[in-house]
Enzyme design. Structure first.
Site, PDB file in Angstrom:
ATOM      1  N   TYR A  23       0.685  -7.453  -9.616  1.00 39.66           N
ATOM      2  CA  TYR A  23       1.807  -7.723 -10.507  1.00 39.66           C
ATOM      3  C   TYR A  23       1.727  -9.104 -11.165  1.00 39.66           C
ATOM      4  O   TYR A  23       2.408  -9.359 -12.158  1.00 39.66           O
ATOM      5  CB  TYR A  23       3.132  -7.611  -9.746  1.00 39.66           C
ATOM      6  CG  TYR A  23       3.458  -6.212  -9.257  1.00 39.66           C
ATOM      7  CD1 TYR A  23       2.668  -5.119  -9.593  1.00 39.66           C
ATOM      8  CD2 TYR A  23       4.554  -5.979  -8.449  1.00 39.66           C
ATOM      9  CE1 TYR A  23       2.959  -3.848  -9.149  1.00 39.66           C
ATOM     10  CE2 TYR A  23       4.867  -4.699  -7.992  1.00 39.66           C
ATOM     11  CZ  TYR A  23       4.055  -3.641  -8.348  1.00 39.66           C
ATOM     12  OH  TYR A  23       4.361  -2.372  -7.896  1.00 39.66           O
ATOM     13  N   LYS A  28      -6.235  -1.589   1.871  1.00 45.26           N
ATOM     14  CA  LYS A  28      -7.193  -0.567   1.433  1.00 45.26           C
ATOM     15  C   LYS A  28      -8.596  -1.164   1.598  1.00 45.26           C
ATOM     16  O   LYS A  28      -9.385  -1.275   0.668  1.00 45.26           O
ATOM     17  CB  LYS A  28      -6.913  -0.154  -0.018  1.00 45.26           C
ATOM     18  CG  LYS A  28      -7.603   1.140  -0.441  1.00 45.26           C
ATOM     19  CD  LYS A  28      -7.170   2.353   0.350  1.00 45.26           C
ATOM     20  CE  LYS A  28      -7.877   3.603  -0.191  1.00 45.26           C
ATOM     21  NZ  LYS A  28      -7.688   4.777   0.692  1.00 45.26           N
ATOM     22  N   ASP A  47      -2.770   4.720   2.217  1.00 45.99           N
ATOM     23  CA  ASP A  47      -2.512   6.151   2.069  1.00 45.99           C
ATOM     24  C   ASP A  47      -2.149   6.783   3.407  1.00 45.99           C
ATOM     25  O   ASP A  47      -1.256   7.638   3.485  1.00 45.99           O
ATOM     26  CB  ASP A  47      -3.705   6.867   1.429  1.00 45.99           C
ATOM     27  CG  ASP A  47      -5.051   6.406   1.947  1.00 45.99           C
ATOM     28  OD1 ASP A  47      -5.101   5.449   2.744  1.00 45.99           O
ATOM     29  OD2 ASP A  47      -6.073   7.007   1.564  1.00 45.99           O
ATOM     30  N   ASP A  97       5.733  -2.416  -2.540  1.00 44.20           N
ATOM     31  CA  ASP A  97       6.697  -1.879  -3.495  1.00 44.20           C
ATOM     32  C   ASP A  97       6.867  -0.374  -3.276  1.00 44.20           C
ATOM     33  O   ASP A  97       7.986   0.154  -3.222  1.00 44.20           O
ATOM     34  CB  ASP A  97       6.209  -2.167  -4.915  1.00 44.20           C
ATOM     35  CG  ASP A  97       7.274  -1.894  -5.964  1.00 44.20           C
ATOM     36  OD1 ASP A  97       8.411  -1.547  -5.595  1.00 44.20           O
ATOM     37  OD2 ASP A  97       6.965  -2.017  -7.165  1.00 44.20           O
ATOM     38  N   ASP A 147      10.118   1.694  -0.734  1.00 45.98           N
ATOM     39  CA  ASP A 147      10.980   2.732  -1.298  1.00 45.98           C
ATOM     40  C   ASP A 147      10.863   4.021  -0.486  1.00 45.98           C
ATOM     41  O   ASP A 147      11.855   4.726  -0.268  1.00 45.98           O
ATOM     42  CB  ASP A 147      10.622   2.994  -2.758  1.00 45.98           C
ATOM     43  CG  ASP A 147      11.335   2.044  -3.705  1.00 45.98           C
ATOM     44  OD1 ASP A 147      11.966   1.091  -3.214  1.00 45.98           O
ATOM     45  OD2 ASP A 147      11.264   2.244  -4.920  1.00 45.98           O
TER      46      ASP A 147
END
Length: 355
Positions: free
Chosen positions: A142, A191, A223, A247, A251
């Protein structure tokens, strides 16, 4: 004791939910002989409409000169087509985090017993879930270099994920410190099998782990973590991860609480911390008194805990919220058979009544 709070209602349901959090702050302040002084500021789409920018200098100065910041929500379809540097969700929130030095977002995800039967997950999966997600806030994809450019066949776009040893170390240390105060289990999400930034992430986390031999450290690919959060979420105590992964995962974790309307958050790291619900501005229900204010109310409980060191006052709010959930009234997002629907303001009043 007097504490100054910068209040940024923002857009959509922001004004409605923030009003209930302020109501609760006043009630708990009266009980604990604490006075809260509120000064309101513009942010997001509301700021664009009023002064032309999503994060006015006046708002930034207000936040820097306060003891804490309470934020509602920003953004909405009205401003979706603006240039990137004017988009409320990016320019306002990322700018605020960067200018206040808020490098860590803390989001607890806990299922209250009264909400277990209303979850989309099976009772044996969801019952007893109590975890904390810690997301790095000021690095990664970001904040990296980004660009769109013309090619012979159309366009090419890229975003760059960048992390430094220092950025990873400070968020990892917060993860370990949080785990030490809970069940001493930390899951670091990356990752590592694909991304070079994740390989650095894992190396640094392993190095920091040497200072916390009591904490059981587990590494998990992002994942797999997403899958495990809905497969068996009770395995997690504290999760620490980078900006974009956090992020998405936070959620997802919000639904472990029964609704995203139940998930509070604190953004910390600088001298002034920011408190906000995890959900968005929900423009489709704005102005209708349908929004769930409990995430915002629980966010001010986090404010009392982290910024003002008022642990017992924070716990009283959490207990009051649980008592309301045990009662007969719910907002629409938590509705189940046998319950009565209540407005945003009514839920705030019920929390105050319990206090």
């Amino acid at each position: 004791m007097t504490k100054k709070i910068a209040v940024l209602p923002g857009d959509g349901i922001g004004t409605e939910i923030v009003a209930e959090a302020v109501k609760v702050l006043d009630a708990i302040g009266e009980k604990h002989n604490v006075s809260f002084e509120y000064e309101y500021g513009l942010i997001g789409g509301a700021a664009i409409d009023e002064v032309g920018v999503p994060l006015p200098d006046k708002t930034l100065e207000l936040c820097k000169n306060s003891d804490a910041v309470l934020l509602g929500a920003v953004g909405g379809p009205k401003w979706d087509d603006l240039p990137v540097h004017l988009r409320p969700e990016g320019a306002a929130l990322l700018g605020l985090r960067k200018n206040l030095g808020l490098y860590a977002n803390i989001r607890p995800a806990k299922i209250y017993p009264a909400l277990v039967d209303g979850s989309t997950l099976k009772k044996n999966v969801i019952e007893g879930v109590d975890l904390v997600c810690i997301r790095e806030l000021t690095g990664g994809l970001y904040f990296g270099e980004r660009k769109r450019e013309k090619t012979e066949t159309g366009e090419r776009a890229y975003d760059t994920m960048v992390y430094t040893t220092e950025e990873i170390e400070r968020i990892a240390r917060l993860g370990f410190e949080t785990a030490m105060k809970r069940n001493k289990r930390l899951t670091s999400v990356d990752k590592h099998n694909v991304l070079e930034s994740s390989r650095l992430w894992r190396d640094v986390v392993n190095e920091v782990a040497k200072d916390y031999p009591e904490v059981e450290l587990e590494h998990m690919y992002v994942d797999n973590c997403a899958m495990q959060l809905v497969r068996w979420p009770k395995q997690f105590d504290v999760i620490v991860t980078e900006n974009m992964f956090g992020d998405i995962l936070t959620d997802q974790a919000s639904m472990l609480s029964g609704s995203i309307g139940m998930l509070p958050s604190a953004s910390v790291g600088g001298e002034v911390a920011l408190y906000e619900p995890a959900h968005g501005s929900a423009p489709d229900i704005a102005g209708q008194q349908k929004a769930n204010p409990l995430a915002t109310i629980l966010s001010v409980a986090m404010m009392l805990k982290y910024s003002f060191n008022l642990q017992s006052a924070a716990e009283e709010i959490e207990i009051a919220v649980e008592k309301v959930l045990n009662g007969e009234y719910r907002t629409a997002d938590l509705m189940e058979e046998g319950k009565k629907e209540a407005t945003t303001s009514q839920i705030g009043d019920l929390v105050v009544e319990q206090l």
